[in-house]
Each structure stands twice: as C-alpha cells, then as structure tokens.
Write an enzyme that holds these catalytic residues in place. Structure first.
Site, PDB file in Angstrom:
ATOM      1  N   SER A 148       0.839  -1.191   0.000  1.00 44.85           N
ATOM      2  CA  SER A 148       0.000   0.000   0.000  1.00 44.85           C
ATOM      3  C   SER A 148       0.882   1.253   0.000  1.00 44.85           C
ATOM      4  CB  SER A 148      -0.947  -0.049   1.202  1.00 44.85           C
ATOM      5  OG  SER A 148      -1.928   0.949   1.138  1.00 44.85           O
ATOM      6  N   ASP A 324      -8.846  -6.316  -4.771  1.00 41.13           N
ATOM      7  CA  ASP A 324      -8.428  -5.050  -4.181  1.00 41.13           C
ATOM      8  C   ASP A 324      -8.886  -3.917  -5.100  1.00 41.13           C
ATOM      9  OD1 ASP A 324      -7.173  -2.847  -3.097  1.00 41.13           O
ATOM     10  OD2 ASP A 324      -5.145  -3.690  -3.171  1.00 41.13           O
ATOM     11  N   HIS A 357      -8.176  -5.111  -0.271  1.00 37.39           N
ATOM     12  CA  HIS A 357      -6.870  -4.486  -0.038  1.00 37.39           C
ATOM     13  C   HIS A 357      -6.154  -5.111   1.158  1.00 37.39           C
ATOM     14  CE1 HIS A 357      -3.819  -1.463  -0.481  1.00 37.39           C
ATOM     15  NE2 HIS A 357      -4.036  -0.949   0.706  1.00 37.39           N
TER      16      HIS A 357
END
Length: 386
Positions: A148, A324, A357
């Site tokens: 991320s 995601d 995610h």
C-alpha cells in the site's frame, strides 16, 4: 519466538522537506531483526502503510497480543527469513508510534507541534529513512519492501536512491492515487477537522489546557477507510444482511430505528472505529493521508510514468490482489508496463484472493510462496556477489 525491541535514534541536523520547510532535532523509532552480515549486503528495509509502525515482526517480551503487523511474513523461517536477512522497520516522521510527530515538542517554540507539524511526503520519509541507513552503516539495501503506502515508499527509494537499492518489492500499491481515492481521504479528513474536539489541531494537553481528542472524527474516518480495505465479497460473506439482534415480535426483526445498530456490518464498523480512535492520532491521520494524495512520480514528467521510472535501476517484484479495488491490479500493471518500457527486470504476481486491499496483510499460501521464492533469489544473488 522472535522477541522485538524498539529502538530510537536522534537526528540533530535539519531535514529539508518537499514543501520548503524543514524539521530538526527529530527522532526515528525503528526495530531490527536478524543479523547484519560482514559486508552489510543482507539488509531489507520494510516501509509501513497508514496506521502501522516500525513494529513489523515478532512480539514484545511479556506483552500478550503484541505481534508485529507483518509477523505472518517476516521472522525465522518465514517468507522473509530473519535467519538470512537483516530486516529493519522504521516508523515514519509524523506518525504516532514513537518517531517525532504532532504530539511532540517543537524545539523552535518549546510547545507541542499539533497542527504546526510540517506537512511530510513520501519523498521526505524516504530521505529520513536514508539517514537512518547511513547511521546504521548500510550503504546498499538488498531490498526495500512495502504494501500500500509502504509500496509507494519502496518505489520512491528506487527513484531517489537508485544506486542504494538492489530489489524493490511493491505490494498492493499504485503509482499515484485516483480521484476516487483522494475523495475517500478528503471525506475522512473532513470528519476529523469538523469534530468540535479537534480544536484546529491543537487538542493535546498542554499547560492548563486539557486534552480534547477528536474521537468522533477519528471513528468516522476509520469506518470510511475500513470499507475501502474490504472486498464486497468478503463483506457479504462475513456479514451479509445479518441483524445484530432480531427483535422478537417484529416480522422483519427490525427495531425501526434510525440511530441504533441494526445490522452486523454496522456493529463491526463501529467497533473498528472505536478501537482506532483510542490509539491513533488525528493529526497523524491528516498528515499520512495527504502524503498519499501527493505521491505522484510522473507529475514532473507530464504524467509519463515510463519517463519517471527511467531512473530506477533495481529489480522489481510487484504483487496485486484481484479483489483489491483501493489499489487495483490495473495500477500495478501500470507500474509493470512503465518498468518494462525501460527494460527493467520485473516479476509480477496477481493473486486471486477474496480479501480486498487487506489481503497484503494476510497469510495466503500463494502470496507467501511468491515472496519466499523471490527472497530466495535475492539471497542467492547476494551470496554470489559476496
């Protein structure tokens, strides 16, 4: 069992920031795992995402439930094996887990920074991390890895210090935020700054002033964020339309209330919000989400990502997850294409996982296998060049 010990290093000299401001007399909290080899060629830097810290792996002695946030990935015999690599986790400037942040004293004023803490960017964090590597005597990193926002930092390392990184592992990340992602961040920030307890960012106890932590805003910000971390499939499988408690005598089981919790998903989000508001800092949330917004290596190249990544010399592993939607596989494939345009060595894995995610934090055998295999190759390369 890997026992972790938090450390801190002080930096007296000012760190110039992208905004034109600077910060001096700051501390960086960090942890290390494993042993640095004689030629210092086995160091791996881990970069953290929004609400994580330098506590990447292992547990703190005598503390229950103190596992590091990537303990599934990192440790003795794990995908990133600390018996083979020297792993470093760093808490970024502006965070609330030990490194200098808004809750600390400004050496120039003698007062708590609060909202006066300077805006920091991914580039600033990378520069601060590089100073820590200098202090640890590490000139070249075997790899930089992050998921991320951490993946953005890993990418940033390859652009800001191309000769100091041999491999970059960029997981569930993107070359910049989409308008939708910036919008989610802005709604979360507005929830915080419009909380009456926010007090313009100066809500810490100081002198005669009591603390007025903006927990209401933090709760909502976390609830918004949490929705984006989960896939629709996982939400439906885990919660569906289940009621928290069906009302006896009601045909539908509803309370027919606009303010009480009806559905399990509501209860879950409120729980996550309450928990987050207890340990996280509101100013830190504003700073980190804005750093996410600002990251855009191609901005200085008229949006041409291939030109922006031409500076990178590292070998890359990119990993994405099919469900995601916050950092979709398409965004990772943009990075892959731009790197291939520059004839860089790139491996790419797109993993079919239902978790959205959050998948980059979970113990999926295929995911762990990809990381393990890649670091096996990194180790062989390191040993061959020794």
């Amino acid at each position: 069992m890997l026992i972790a010990t938090s450390q801190s290093m002080h930096f007296a000299d000012a760190l110039p920031l992208q905004s034109g401001a600077s910060i001096r007399a700051y501390d960086l909290s960090y942890e290390t795992y494993g042993t640095l080899n004689a030629d210092k060629s086995n160091a791996v830097l881990i970069c953290h995402a929004l609400n994580a810290s330098h506590h990447v792996a292992g547990v703190y002695a005598g503390q229950d439930k103190s596992e590091g946030w990537w303990d599934t990935m990192i440790g003795p015999g794990k995908s990133l094996d600390t018996n083979k690599f020297f792993v470093i986790g760093v808490n970024n400037l502006g965070s609330c887990f030990g490194s200098t942040g808004p809750m600390h004293m400004n050496p120039d004023t003698g007062r708590i920074y609060g909202a006066d803490f300077p805006v920091v960017t991914v580039e600033d964090w990378v520069n601060a991390q590089a100073r820590l590597m200098d202090a640890l005597g590490i000139q070249t990193l075997a790899a930089v890895m992050g998921g991320s926002l951490g993946g953005m930092q890993a990418l940033g390392w390859t652009l800001q210090f191309p000769d100091r990184v041999r491999h970059a592992v960029v997981i569930a990340s993107a070359p910049n935020l989409t308008a939708e992602n910036i919008a989610f961040n802005e709604v979360a920030r507005r929830a915080i700054v419009t909380d009456p307890d926010f007090n313009g960012g100066h809500f810490y106890a100081e002198g005669d002033r009591p603390e007025t932590k903006p927990k209401r805003g933090l709760r909502i910000a976390r609830m918004i964020g949490h929705i984006t971390y989960l896939s629709d499939d996982v939400m439906n499988e885990k919660f569906g339309r289940q009621l928290r408690e069906a009302v006896l005598g009601s045909a539908a089981g509803y309370k027919y209330s606009t303010q009480e919790v009806e559905f399990q998903i509501e209860s879950y989000l409120r729980y996550q919000g309450d928990k987050f508001a207890e340990y996280f800092d509101a100013n830190t949330y504003l700073l980190i989400t804005r750093a996410l917004d600002y990251f855009d290596p191609a901005r200085g190249f008229d949006g041409n990502l291939s030109l922006a990544l031409a500076r990178a010399k590292a070998k890359f592993l990119l990993v994405s997850f099919t469900t995601d939607w916050r950092f979709s596989p398409q965004r990772s494939r943009e990075l892959v294409k731009a790197l291939l345009d520059n004839r860089r060595d790139v491996s790419y894995a797109e993993i079919d996982a239902p978790h959205g995610h959050d998948a980059f934090l979970l113990d999926d055998p295929r995911y762990m296998g990809v990381i393990s295999s890649y670091f096996d190759s990194v180790l062989k390369e390191t040993e061959a060049s020794a």
